[in-house]
Structures are given as structure tokens and as C-alpha cells.
Design an enzyme around this catalytic site. Sequence first.
Site, PDB file in Angstrom:
ATOM      1  N   GLU A   1      60.554  40.996  82.075  1.00 24.96           N
ATOM      2  CA  GLU A   1      61.786  40.998  81.274  1.00 24.96           C
ATOM      3  C   GLU A   1      62.407  42.370  81.468  1.00 24.96           C
ATOM      4  O   GLU A   1      61.883  43.376  80.979  1.00 24.96           O
ATOM      5  CB  GLU A   1      61.453  40.756  79.786  1.00 24.96           C
ATOM      6  CG  GLU A   1      60.845  39.391  79.491  1.00 24.96           C
ATOM      7  CD  GLU A   1      61.845  38.245  79.609  1.00 24.96           C
ATOM      8  OE1 GLU A   1      63.019  38.483  79.964  1.00 24.96           O
ATOM      9  OE2 GLU A   1      61.443  37.099  79.348  1.00 24.96           O
TER      10      GLU A   1
ATOM     11  N   CYS B   1      68.271  45.455  75.271  1.00 27.18           N
ATOM     12  CA  CYS B   1      68.515  44.869  76.589  1.00 27.18           C
ATOM     13  C   CYS B   1      69.742  43.959  76.567  1.00 27.18           C
ATOM     14  O   CYS B   1      70.490  43.887  77.530  1.00 27.18           O
ATOM     15  CB  CYS B   1      67.278  44.090  77.030  1.00 27.18           C
ATOM     16  SG  CYS B   1      66.733  42.847  75.851  1.00 27.18           S
TER      17      CYS B   1
HETATM   18  P1  NAD Z   1      60.268  51.583  81.084  1.00 28.58           P
HETATM   19  O1  NAD Z   1      60.317  50.696  82.269  1.00 28.58           O
HETATM   20  O2  NAD Z   1      60.477  53.043  81.295  1.00 28.58           O
HETATM   21  O3  NAD Z   1      58.857  51.468  80.350  1.00 28.58           O
HETATM   22  C1  NAD Z   1      58.360  50.230  79.887  1.00 28.58           C
HETATM   23  C2  NAD Z   1      56.845  50.282  79.861  1.00 28.58           C
HETATM   24  O4  NAD Z   1      56.359  50.385  81.194  1.00 28.58           O
HETATM   25  C3  NAD Z   1      56.262  51.469  79.099  1.00 28.58           C
HETATM   26  O5  NAD Z   1      55.136  51.039  78.386  1.00 28.58           O
HETATM   27  C4  NAD Z   1      55.863  52.418  80.217  1.00 28.58           C
HETATM   28  O6  NAD Z   1      54.813  53.301  79.857  1.00 28.58           O
HETATM   29  C5  NAD Z   1      55.414  51.454  81.296  1.00 28.58           C
HETATM   30  N1  NAD Z   1      55.470  51.958  82.677  1.00 28.58           N
HETATM   31  C6  NAD Z   1      56.244  52.933  83.171  1.00 28.58           C
HETATM   32  N2  NAD Z   1      56.049  53.062  84.503  1.00 28.58           N
HETATM   33  C7  NAD Z   1      55.126  52.129  84.845  1.00 28.58           C
HETATM   34  C8  NAD Z   1      54.540  51.733  86.082  1.00 28.58           C
HETATM   35  N3  NAD Z   1      54.854  52.321  87.238  1.00 28.58           N
HETATM   36  N4  NAD Z   1      53.666  50.719  86.074  1.00 28.58           N
HETATM   37  C9  NAD Z   1      53.353  50.066  84.925  1.00 28.58           C
HETATM   38  N5  NAD Z   1      53.881  50.406  83.721  1.00 28.58           N
HETATM   39  C10 NAD Z   1      54.762  51.425  83.684  1.00 28.58           C
HETATM   40  O7  NAD Z   1      61.314  50.973  80.055  1.00 28.58           O
HETATM   41  P2  NAD Z   1      61.753  51.548  78.620  1.00 28.58           P
HETATM   42  O8  NAD Z   1      62.604  52.768  78.840  1.00 28.58           O
HETATM   43  O9  NAD Z   1      60.590  51.636  77.730  1.00 28.58           O
HETATM   44  O10 NAD Z   1      62.665  50.327  78.087  1.00 28.58           O
HETATM   45  C11 NAD Z   1      64.032  50.219  78.338  1.00 28.58           C
HETATM   46  C12 NAD Z   1      64.337  49.172  79.397  1.00 28.58           C
HETATM   47  O11 NAD Z   1      63.727  47.949  79.025  1.00 28.58           O
HETATM   48  C13 NAD Z   1      65.806  48.874  79.546  1.00 28.58           C
HETATM   49  O12 NAD Z   1      66.148  48.734  80.900  1.00 28.58           O
HETATM   50  C14 NAD Z   1      65.972  47.538  78.834  1.00 28.58           C
HETATM   51  O13 NAD Z   1      67.088  46.776  79.243  1.00 28.58           O
HETATM   52  C15 NAD Z   1      64.674  46.891  79.159  1.00 28.58           C
HETATM   53  N6  NAD Z   1      64.374  45.842  78.181  1.00 28.58           N
HETATM   54  C16 NAD Z   1      64.403  44.552  78.608  1.00 28.58           C
HETATM   55  C17 NAD Z   1      64.165  43.524  77.699  1.00 28.58           C
HETATM   56  C18 NAD Z   1      64.167  42.090  78.135  1.00 28.58           C
HETATM   57  O14 NAD Z   1      63.651  41.260  77.391  1.00 28.58           O
HETATM   58  N7  NAD Z   1      64.707  41.750  79.299  1.00 28.58           N
HETATM   59  C19 NAD Z   1      63.903  43.833  76.369  1.00 28.58           C
HETATM   60  C20 NAD Z   1      63.876  45.169  75.974  1.00 28.58           C
HETATM   61  C21 NAD Z   1      64.104  46.173  76.903  1.00 28.58           C
END
Ligand code: NAD
Length: 478
Positions: free
Chosen positions: A245, A279
Site C-alpha cells: 500500500e 495517503c
Molecule cells: P516509509 O516508506 O518511509 O516507511 C514505512 C515503513 O517502512 C517504516 O516502518 C520504515 O521503517 C520501513 N522501511 C523503510 N525503509 C525500508 C526498507 N528498505 N525495507 C523495509 N522497510 C523499510 O513511509 P512513511 O514515511 O512512514 O509513510 C508515508 C508514505 O506512506 C506516504 O508515501 C504515504 O502515501 C504512504 N501511505 C500509503 C498508504 C496506503 O494505504 N496506500 C497509507 C498510509 C501511508
Amino acid sequence: MTDFKDSYVMTIGGKSVGGGSQIEAFNPATKEVIASFPDARQDQLDDAVRSAREAFQTWSVAPLSERQQAVAAIGQAMTDNAEELMALLTREQGKPRAGAEWEIFGSADWCAQVSKMSLPDEVVEETDDRRVITRFSPLGVVGAITPWNFPVLLAIWKIAPALLTGNCMVLKPSPFTPLTTLKLGEICQSILPPGVFNVVSGGDDLGKWMTGHPDINKIAFTGHTETGKHVMRSAADNLKRLTLELGGNDPAIVLPDVDPKAVAPELFWGAFQNNAQFCNSIKRLYIHEDVYDEVRDALAEFAKGIRVGNGADEGTDIGPIQNLPQYEKVNDFFDDCASNGYTFALGGSVDRGAEGWFIPITLVDNPPENSRIVQEEPFGPILPLLKWSDEEDVIQRANDTRYGLGASVWGRDLEAVQRIGSRLDAGTVWLNEIHQYSPHQAFGGHKESGIGCENSVHGLMEYTNWHTITLNKSWGKG
Ligand code: NAD
């Protein structure tokens, strides 16, 4: 009731586990350190995966009713501990009371509703001679990785279906908002058999160890599109199942027949709910030229009555940006707009000396379609308003993005609203409403907004393997 001590531990194999080194957590409204939490070592992740794998042996074959009751009990425990969970969520995430209520009670309700769901065997053929069924069997150990904007709800969207369908889980919250999730893990220790649900905390590297872990069968991930691509590459090694997502750049299209004053509050909250760290926020607002000035002015007028501040203070409508890197990222969009000379219909200047990571609600007045503020996802309270006049053109502009998460259309002419909505390339299209979610409604992204879906029976199926079993009943009968 769980004891809400100000100490934070992981849940591994049904027990509270500390870490060697600790990471600091901040209150974004004050920039103060509010707690520290464990930075899991690789061997602790291995312990969590091992205990999940062991628990899977019995959990996967437990009667469905037992798993349904467990999911319902998680929801009930969230309700019982709601005050503490909401206060903690506000402290670590920044969201005001109303947002915390929506998230915690919404999560509890989600558990209650998912606990009534099931995936019965599909009978493909049933004759005197032959029986063919498809059973939906659990995958094994699910690694869940969540972001910081709705840390609890987006965890529950994974926990409830995964556990209901017979999987065990290792969950890693965002390092920016781990506290409420760690408490949820503690709460679940008295509800679930050891190992069924583990919570580990740490930085991004912990996420990478999970996606590369040979004994995790699926990753359920919510976060940035770029991170999702890393997850997908890493998960390829043992062909993990994936639900991704990811980010969005949701358009909203406003038709010429709207009442500007009536639509303004709905568009405002569609764009700025959760301080636009959402999001599915409206991130591009296309307003028909006949009503552009009126809708823009009504939005600015409505926004003037909104209070931005510390979420813990009564009367706050919108909190701070959740963390410093995100604050800097949103500021970068302000700088880009200013240096390109775009006009602000509201806001536009950030007080960098404020007590917390606060950003004023900002409306950008008709910037070019190819500007960064239109093309990219700021994930903060700065919204571009764009003019349109031709229906084909606005549909093309709305769809001209690598994202496809959500979209909305607003107007009294229901035929036009539906005609336009049906052509928007997004996982969810809302018509004359927005941000209506349900455990029974599939949610997912098109294009680079994701793979697979959460919620509904389709979301449940994503936690299962298709297990087709055939029986030749007449075999051996001569
Ligand atoms: P992010 O991708 O920076 O981090 C999300 C999670 O991934 C965190 O727990 C982080 O520690 C982990 N992570 C980071 N790098 C990783 C890697 N290489 N491998 C595995 N895990 C890793 O996102 P964020 O800043 O926490 O959230 C914001 C983003 O999430 C925005 O782009 C938003 O649109 C999206 N979002 C999408 C939805 C949806 O349902 N489509 C819902 C909420 C947020």
C-alpha cells in the site's frame, strides 16, 4: 486494563523483551524526547520469526471461531484501553483528540467487524463421482511493516485479517511512531497464544532484515512507493507474497454546479485531515473555472477558522508535522513554490522558530500543471488549486500520474459525476463524499500506488494460498 508505564518493550514469543540499544521518540508538537524504545538486534528478529513459526503449527489449525474470538478480543482490549492509547497516539504522532479517537475506536470497530468474517471453502464441483474444492490456507509467518501517519489503524488492517486467516505475525512499526504499537503488543500478550503476534521495533534496517528473512512468507507493507520497490526487490529472494500500500497523488474534480460554501468544508477536510499526512488526501484540487474563485475563497475562509497547534490542547483541529525529515520535505515544497513565484491564496510562510514542527495551512493558487507541488506527493498541508474548463482535459490531467490510489468528484449533476468518476484510474473513487472506508470494501492502489489490496474478502484472500483439493470418489470401485 494494561499498565501504561512509560517504558516500552517489544513482544516476542508472548513475552516483554527489551533491547540493548535504544532509540529516542519525540513529541512533534514540542520537539521533546518523550521516551526511548528498543532497537531490535537481528537475533531478536530471528527469535520473533521462530516463535511465530512455532505458534503457526497450532494457530493455523485452531477452529476459526477461536481465531475470530481472538480478533474480537483485541478490539475489545483497545476499547478498554482507549483513553491511554489515544493520549499516547497524540503524544507520539501529533494528531489531535478527534483524530486519535477516530483511529483507536476505528481500529477497535475494525477488529469487531473482521472477527465476523470468514473464507469458506469454495466448492468448485460436487457430483456423485467427484468433489473439487478450493480452500484458503494461511501462508505462515507474515511480516508487517507500517508507516507513521496512522500507525495503529494501518497495523490493525494487517493484524486482523492475517490472524483471522490463521497466520502468525511479526510487526514492525515506523521508528517515528512505535510507542502505541508496542503497547498494543503488550496488551495482546494476555489475549493471544505466545508467538502468534510479535512486535519488534527498530530503524529501517530492521525492515530490510524482515523483507530478506528466509522464514517470513509474506510482507504486508504500507509506506512510500520508493520503499515499496525496495521491499519488492528484497522479497524476491524467497518469493514472499506481497501486499504493498504505497503513495498517492489523489485528484479531486469539482464541477461547475457546486455550491462553493457548502462544498468547501468537505474539500478542506478531504485535503487536510491528519494534517494532510494521509495517503488519500486530496493532493490536487481541480476546480471548474466558472466557480474557481468562489471555491478558492470559500476554502481560504473556512481554513481561517481552523486551529493548528499541539494535539493535546483542547480546541486544536490540526497538529504538527510528525517528524523532522518530513517537516524539511514539506518546507522544500514551500521553497520551490516561492522560488518559482507561485501565488499563495492562503499561508505560504513557515515560522521555523515555532515550538513544534508546525506548518501553516497553505493553498497554492493555480500553479502550472508540471510544477513539483502538482506532480509530487508533499504529504503536508500545502494544496495546489487548479483550474479546468474541458472535461476530457481534466480527466487526462487527473490520470496523468504514476500514482492511482484514490480520487473524488464533486457536483450536483450525478450523471456527470459518475461519467467522470468511472474514468479515473484509481483504486478508490469517491463521488460526492471522501474517505469512507469499510472492512468490507477493497482498498488498494493502481499503478505505482501499490499491489494487492487490504480489507474485504479480497484482502483476506491475500493472507492465504489457494489450496485446491480434488477427490475422485469412484476410484477403486471397479
Ligand atoms: P516509509 O516508506 O518511509 O516507511 C514505512 C515503513 O517502512 C517504516 O516502518 C520504515 O521503517 C520501513 N522501511 C523503510 N525503509 C525500508 C526498507 N528498505 N525495507 C523495509 N522497510 C523499510 O513511509 P512513511 O514515511 O512512514 O509513510 C508515508 C508514505 O506512506 C506516504 O508515501 C504515504 O502515501 C504512504 N501511505 C500509503 C498508504 C496506503 O494505504 N496506500 C497509507 C498510509 C501511508
